[in-house]
Design an enzyme around this catalytic site. Sequence first.
Site, PDB file in Angstrom:
ATOM      1  N   ASP A  72     -56.319 -49.531  10.732  1.00  0.00           N
ATOM      2  CA  ASP A  72     -56.264 -50.974  10.531  1.00  0.00           C
ATOM      3  C   ASP A  72     -55.559 -51.590  11.740  1.00  0.00           C
ATOM      4  O   ASP A  72     -54.376 -51.398  11.889  1.00  0.00           O
ATOM      5  CB  ASP A  72     -55.579 -51.350   9.213  1.00  0.00           C
TER       6      ASP A  72
ATOM      7  N   GLU B 166     -44.551 -45.513  17.283  1.00  0.00           N
ATOM      8  CA  GLU B 166     -45.686 -45.181  16.404  1.00  0.00           C
ATOM      9  C   GLU B 166     -46.964 -44.916  17.187  1.00  0.00           C
ATOM     10  O   GLU B 166     -47.850 -44.237  16.709  1.00  0.00           O
ATOM     11  CB  GLU B 166     -45.923 -46.295  15.382  1.00  0.00           C
TER      12      GLU B 166
END
Length: 516
Positions: free
Chosen positions: A264, A466
């Site tokens: 996403d 991340e």
Amino acid sequence: NLSTTEDAFDKLPRSANGSVSVKDFEEFIGKYFGGAGDDLIFHEPEDFALEPEGFLPKVENQEVRAWALEVHALWKNLSRKISGSVKDQPECHTLLPLPGPVIIPGSRFREVYYWDSYWVIRGLLASKMYTTAKTIVYNLISLIDAYGYVLNGARAYYTNRSQPPLLSSMICDIFNQTGDMELVRKCLPSLLREYQFWNSGIHKVTIQDAQFGDYILSRYYAMWDKPRSESSVIDKESASKFLNASEKAQFYRELATAAESGWDFSTRWMRNSSDLTTLATTSILPVDLNAFILKMEVDITFLAKVIGENNIADSFLVASQARRKAINSIFWNEKMGQWLDYWLGNNTTSKEVHSWECSNQNLNIFASNFVPLWLDVFNSDTALVEKVSKSLKNSGLICAAGIATSLKNSGEQWDFPNGWAPLQHMIVEGMARSGSEEARSMAEDIAMGWIRSNYVVYKKTGAMHEKLDVEKCGEYGGGGEYKPQTGFGWSNGVVLAFLEEFGWPRDRKIDCEQGY
Ligand SMILES: *[C@@H]1O[C@H](CO)[C@@H](O)[C@H](O)[C@H]1NC(C)=O
Ligand SMILES: *[C@@H]1O[C@H](CO)[C@@H](O)[C@H](O)[C@H]1NC(C)=O
Ligand SMILES: *[C@@H]1O[C@H](CO)[C@@H](O)[C@H](O)[C@H]1NC(C)=O
Ligand SMILES: *[C@@H]1O[C@H](CO)[C@@H](O)[C@H](O)[C@H]1NC(C)=O
Ligand SMILES: *[C@@H]1O[C@H](CO)[C@@H](O)[C@H](O)[C@H]1NC(C)=O
Ligand SMILES: *[C@@H]1O[C@H](CO)[C@@H](O)[C@H](O)[C@H]1NC(C)=O
Ligand SMILES: *[C@@H]1O[C@H](CO)[C@@H](O)[C@H](O)[C@H]1NC(C)=O
């Protein structure tokens, strides 16, 4: 409780146009709401050692070793248990009370996530934290007991979608290192239940091939057609151009389904790569999802055999053979040497049977086109690995600091030039396990570039990130709808897993000068 809070909100002083002053509103929030993150408290993992015995035996370089120990120590930073108030009053919290302590990804992601947990566990295994790893699995199993599948994450607002299904991989990897049959016995029934979830109802799609018969594959499909609660404002804004209520609802479903895919957001799910409102995640059969489900079938065959459930083992062997054939028929593109996502067409939300058309393969290049390499059923075929790794080498995805997610720089997170730890790991591990010397050496080069970049970013910012910008060694990634996050569960896990696999020789420098 809710009515007291609502009363207090109604009684806030208002100006003539009905608005509340910032000061009054902040006071109200402070009085009636807990702070973000108050629902979890620090927890010292019982199996954490500053330098575990047998830690990364192949890492000889002292600088790299010292850093790896710092990354290892981050498990303490990311370890949490639920606060007393969540236990006592679960109805006042969005956090779902899992039975054991948890490892969170980090920063804004302060709850358990499903697919992140696989790479967290890979890191925990390198850190010899077997109890913590098993606890993660038991927590996820408790979600299957309650909901029938593993939720995207442990929040009340994640109960209508899952995430890439890697639970069987977690259990196999832990079992392979610990030999814990009890774990297998306790988890197998839940795995069978999760398998049903992905192979029935709206997730299951049949492709009819006039010549070869039916193929059954799976797709992502969130059971949700409203704004995602956790991103409500931004989803409403993205949907504002839809005036027709059913089109708006479908777009919300596509947003939630992209979240279920883990990607996403990405041009991978868009019909028009410059327009997020053309998201069509439910109309795509994804290569990686079906590779994960094939792996689930292979893993269940293995685990069932371990505990003597031979009938289950036999039926899952058959299922795995059928899906392997389906993957080879529907996704494989011989000319490109890649597995390609498959478009189900344009108006397909409820239709579950489709006829095969070669032209429905999505010819765009994504890192997911190479994920099947991760599975032994594919990487044990040396000729195939050589073909696919050559295709990867020429794909444009390989950059100085790792594998890019796609070739399109769209400003979305799951696109160029971002590189994500899980994608590096699956592709590298697959090639490294193969019988092709060329693929193994390419895998090591990619892993080295990824490790160097993580190291330099860590030294520069004091944190693990991340995602990284794979075009530039030493830069973290950006884009998407939220600020880049640090912490970070799966990045730490992949660095530790790579260092375990490849080591680091005494005199190899670790900086960005080395290049790829
Ligand atoms: C969402 O999940 C909840 C909890 O599992 C369930 O009760 C509800 O029916 C689901 N909603 C939809 C629209 O499927
Ligand atoms: C909304 O769009 C759907 C599908 O595109 C169509 O079937 C329906 O008639 C439209 N509804 C309205 C009120 O225009
Ligand atoms: C794709 O979206 C962009 C931005 O909305 C638009 O300008 C362009 O015309 C669209 N392309 C097609 C083929 O519809
Ligand atoms: C670990 O488990 C898998 C099942 O996915 C099995 O195929 C594999 O051979 C095992 N590996 C080792 C090293 O035992
Ligand atoms: C879907 O519709 C678009 C035009 O809106 C068309 O270009 C495309 O080929 C269609 N895809 C399929 C798989 O039918
Ligand atoms: C898909 O839906 C659109 C609008 O809802 C319609 O115009 C189009 O004809 C449909 N296409 C197919 C292949 O059913
Ligand atoms: C880890 O936690 C310690 C203690 O809470 C803190 O000082 C440190 O900054 C944290 N490190 C990172 C990289 O988040």
